[in-house]
Motif scaffolding. Structure first.
Motif, PDB file in Angstrom:
ATOM      1  N   GLY A 372       0.870  -1.456  -0.138  1.00 39.07           N
ATOM      2  CA  GLY A 372       0.003   0.013  -0.024  1.00 39.07           C
ATOM      3  C   GLY A 372       0.637   1.390   0.205  1.00 39.07           C
ATOM      4  O   GLY A 372       0.352   2.228  -0.751  1.00 39.07           O
ATOM      5  N   LEU A 373       1.887   1.312   0.769  1.00 40.89           N
ATOM      6  CA  LEU A 373       2.652   2.387   0.861  1.00 40.89           C
ATOM      7  C   LEU A 373       3.346   2.719  -0.467  1.00 40.89           C
ATOM      8  O   LEU A 373       3.468   3.866  -0.862  1.00 40.89           O
ATOM      9  N   ILE A 374       3.969   1.740  -1.244  1.00 44.02           N
ATOM     10  CA  ILE A 374       4.636   1.698  -2.478  1.00 44.02           C
ATOM     11  C   ILE A 374       3.626   2.189  -3.568  1.00 44.02           C
ATOM     12  O   ILE A 374       3.755   3.034  -4.248  1.00 44.02           O
ATOM     13  N   ALA A 375       2.364   1.689  -3.513  1.00 47.32           N
ATOM     14  CA  ALA A 375       1.450   2.014  -4.400  1.00 47.32           C
ATOM     15  C   ALA A 375       0.780   3.443  -4.344  1.00 47.32           C
ATOM     16  O   ALA A 375       0.530   4.483  -5.142  1.00 47.32           O
ATOM     17  N   SER A 376       0.884   3.972  -3.134  1.00 47.03           N
ATOM     18  CA  SER A 376       0.554   5.296  -2.894  1.00 47.03           C
ATOM     19  C   SER A 376       1.493   6.320  -3.543  1.00 47.03           C
ATOM     20  O   SER A 376       1.283   7.347  -3.999  1.00 47.03           O
ATOM     21  N   VAL A 377       2.903   6.053  -3.384  1.00 50.12           N
ATOM     22  CA  VAL A 377       4.062   6.652  -4.039  1.00 50.12           C
ATOM     23  C   VAL A 377       3.891   6.681  -5.519  1.00 50.12           C
ATOM     24  O   VAL A 377       4.138   7.826  -6.225  1.00 50.12           O
ATOM     25  N   LEU A 389      -3.110  -1.350  -8.482  1.00 51.70           N
ATOM     26  CA  LEU A 389      -1.810  -1.787  -8.048  1.00 51.70           C
ATOM     27  C   LEU A 389      -1.900  -2.677  -6.759  1.00 51.70           C
ATOM     28  O   LEU A 389      -1.231  -3.771  -6.784  1.00 51.70           O
ATOM     29  N   THR A 390      -2.644  -2.356  -5.721  1.00 53.73           N
ATOM     30  CA  THR A 390      -2.616  -3.061  -4.661  1.00 53.73           C
ATOM     31  C   THR A 390      -3.205  -4.272  -4.490  1.00 53.73           C
ATOM     32  O   THR A 390      -2.658  -5.358  -4.061  1.00 53.73           O
ATOM     33  N   VAL A 391      -4.357  -4.616  -5.237  1.00 58.29           N
ATOM     34  CA  VAL A 391      -4.955  -5.740  -5.127  1.00 58.29           C
ATOM     35  C   VAL A 391      -4.288  -6.824  -5.824  1.00 58.29           C
ATOM     36  O   VAL A 391      -4.189  -7.951  -5.268  1.00 58.29           O
ATOM     37  N   PRO A 392      -4.036  -6.851  -6.949  1.00 61.58           N
ATOM     38  CA  PRO A 392      -3.075  -7.789  -7.651  1.00 61.58           C
ATOM     39  C   PRO A 392      -1.634  -8.083  -6.966  1.00 61.58           C
ATOM     40  O   PRO A 392      -1.388  -9.283  -6.831  1.00 61.58           O
ATOM     41  N   ALA A 393      -1.210  -7.106  -6.133  1.00 63.78           N
ATOM     42  CA  ALA A 393       0.054  -7.246  -5.691  1.00 63.78           C
ATOM     43  C   ALA A 393      -0.189  -7.951  -4.190  1.00 63.78           C
ATOM     44  O   ALA A 393       0.736  -8.903  -3.576  1.00 63.78           O
ATOM     45  N   ILE A 394      -1.389  -8.070  -3.601  1.00 60.77           N
ATOM     46  CA  ILE A 394      -1.617  -8.791  -2.457  1.00 60.77           C
ATOM     47  C   ILE A 394      -2.619 -10.037  -2.635  1.00 60.77           C
ATOM     48  O   ILE A 394      -2.749 -10.929  -1.804  1.00 60.77           O
ATOM     49  N   VAL A 395      -3.342 -10.264  -3.884  1.00 58.82           N
ATOM     50  CA  VAL A 395      -4.176 -11.280  -4.001  1.00 58.82           C
ATOM     51  C   VAL A 395      -3.380 -12.519  -4.046  1.00 58.82           C
ATOM     52  O   VAL A 395      -3.847 -13.703  -3.774  1.00 58.82           O
ATOM     53  N   ILE A 396      -2.115 -12.401  -4.263  1.00 59.04           N
ATOM     54  CA  ILE A 396      -1.293 -13.615  -4.253  1.00 59.04           C
ATOM     55  C   ILE A 396      -1.076 -14.039  -2.692  1.00 59.04           C
ATOM     56  O   ILE A 396      -0.351 -15.179  -2.547  1.00 59.04           O
ATOM     57  N   MET A 397      -1.218 -13.286  -2.036  1.00 62.44           N
ATOM     58  CA  MET A 397      -1.112 -13.376  -0.266  1.00 62.44           C
ATOM     59  C   MET A 397      -2.370 -14.115   0.068  1.00 62.44           C
ATOM     60  O   MET A 397      -2.487 -14.539   1.368  1.00 62.44           O
ATOM     61  N   LEU A 436      -3.587  -2.394   3.762  1.00 61.25           N
ATOM     62  CA  LEU A 436      -4.034  -1.376   2.851  1.00 61.25           C
ATOM     63  C   LEU A 436      -4.557  -0.282   3.551  1.00 61.25           C
ATOM     64  O   LEU A 436      -4.249   1.121   3.354  1.00 61.25           O
ATOM     65  N   PHE A 437      -5.589  -0.588   4.408  1.00 62.14           N
ATOM     66  CA  PHE A 437      -6.184   0.585   5.076  1.00 62.14           C
ATOM     67  C   PHE A 437      -5.142   1.590   5.849  1.00 62.14           C
ATOM     68  O   PHE A 437      -5.015   2.633   6.001  1.00 62.14           O
TER      69      PHE A 437
END
Length: 451
Positions: A372-377, A389-397, A436-437
């Protein structure tokens, strides 16, 4: 929106579709009047159509409401909206004490990050670039976005799922046989799902058939490997990887984010939808596995050093996130950016689990927070929607293996073991959107407040 009736249908014939298409051109008055000078009805139609278009992209209620509010302010309106999974109700008020209420609904839900990115740019620049256009010109612009075809064919979507799931199974501990069989199963399964989607088949049918096909392809390809290359029977445990392409990452994540912002209707509807998809997929997988006597056992050791595994996790995480981004219809640049974010966040999560005493749920929170921090930047740099950006990045988690093991053991009447796996899965799923929140609250002043 639904497709138009065929040309052979007589004019005035009643449609048999459950969701009738709104013919905006016939409904809207003041077509040639500048939007800011149009009637309340015409201005409200623009606000509602932008909202329902964003909702069709799979984004959450907070983002839809924020977009509708921004457009309403540009058109000198005040908007109040109630948003669900596939429907929204809203009222627009004007300074002349007039109001207009409308209810809009979608025939189905899905994810389309390409359209989401375009619509967010429209909303961001609406005050300067679009509010002075005529009502007809604005609706024509929205028509172009709604009619925009998907960037990838069913074949490419199948290959993206194959890449994502084979990478996913390596990250879970699988080896070459599991990766190859998952590649074939997930690829063909998602191809079938995409083709069924083009024929507007129902969600339940798409999920059930595609998961069954994916599992069957894995089973047959594994039997072929077993007979031809003397592969050990224990490698059958990787069949879970063939069905991971149906993980409802977007509704899972957006449901928790909506609930955290007290958008209870949208959050609970999205959560129910995600649970439905998960149950259908796991139950179908369980039935196929029962027929073939496959069991979700532990993977065989890969025989690699921790350093090598840690290094390989970086490209595997990238490939997994990149594949999911393509399935979400992201552009190539957006998919690559999401893949890079996922490579950092997911590798960090896995390394924390392996080399610290941090529980998997806490590691998932940390990984999601970093993503989330990287996506905000990145959002401030190139404007890509954070959620794309965040959902695909963490859906693998998302712990698909845990969920499946829970359903499998419950189905085999091992309730205690199933409940244990289900508890582990629920904890991780809860902590992912929480990460993410927190990231959004730290870097987005608007998100921190409810006013």
């Amino acid at each position: 929106m639904d497709k138009k009736p065929t040309a052979s249908a007589p004019e005035g014939q009643l449609s048999r579709r459950h969701h009738m298409k709104i013919r905006w051109k016939n409904f809207i008055q003041d077509k040639d009047v500048p939007a800011r000078e149009a009637s309340v009805q015409a201005r409200a139609s623009i606000v509602g159509r932008i909202g329902i278009t964003l909702l069709s992209c799979g984004t959450g209620a907070w983002r839809v409401r924020d977009a509708m509010d921004r457009v309403a302010r540009s058109l000198n309106l005040t908007c109040s909206a109630d948003i669900g999974l596939i429907s929204l109700q809203f009222t627009c008020f004007s300074s002349s004490e007039q109001s207009y209420t409308q209810v809009l609904a979608l025939p189905n839900t899905g994810v389309n990050t390409d359209k989401l990115n375009i619509m967010e740019e429209v909303v961001k620049n609406f005050d300067n670039d679009f509010s002075f256009l005529t009502v007809q010109e604005i609706h024509a612009m929205i028509d172009e976005v709604q009619n925009r075809p998907k960037q990838y064919s069913p074949l490419i979507s199948g290959l993206a799922a194959a890449l994502a799931c084979s990478a996913f199974i390596f990250l879970l501990g699988g080896g070459i046989p599991e990766m190859v069989c998952s590649f074939l199963g997930a690829g063909i399964g998602n191809y079938v799902r995409a083709v069924m989607g083009e024929h507007t088949m129902s969600t339940v049918a798409k999920i059930a058939v595609s998961v069954a096909v994916a599992c069957l392809v894995y089973m047959f390809s594994f039997r072929l490997f077993e007979a031809s290359f003397q592969v050990l029977a224990q490698h059958e445990a990787g069949y879970i990887g063939a069905m991971l392409f149906v993980i409802p990452g977007f509704p899972f994540i957006t449901s928790m984010l909506d609930i955290s912002k007290l958008d209870m209707r949208s959050g609970l509807e999205r959560l129910a939808y995600a649970i439905m998809i998960t149950l259908i997929a796991t139950l179908v997988g369980w039935l196929v596995a029962t027929i073939f006597h496959f069991k979700p056992e532990d993977f065989l050791p890969l025989g690699l050093s921790p350093l090598v595994i840690g290094v390989l996790r970086i490209p595997a995480s990238f490939c997994g996130v990149y594949g999911f981004s393509i399935m979400f219809n992201s552009s190539q640049k957006m998919a690559i950016v999401a893949g890079c974010i996922g490579a950092v966040a997911n590798t960090l999560r896995l390394e924390l689990v392996d080399f610290t005493v941090m529980p998997p749920a806490a590691a998932a929170f940390t990984g999601a927070l970093v993503a989330g921090l990287i996506a905000s930047v990145v959002n401030r740099y190139n404007g890509y929607p954070r959620i794309s950006l965040t959902v695909p990045a963490i859906v693998i988690m998302v712990p698909g293996l845990y969920i499946y093991r829970a359903i499998y053991n419950i189905g085999m009447n091992q309730i205690g073991v199933g409940a244990l796996w289900l508890t582990k899965a629920v904890l991780i799923i809860m902590f992912l959107p929480l990460g993410l929140f927190v990231a959004r609250a730290l870097l987005d002043k608007k998100w921190r407040h409810c006013d």
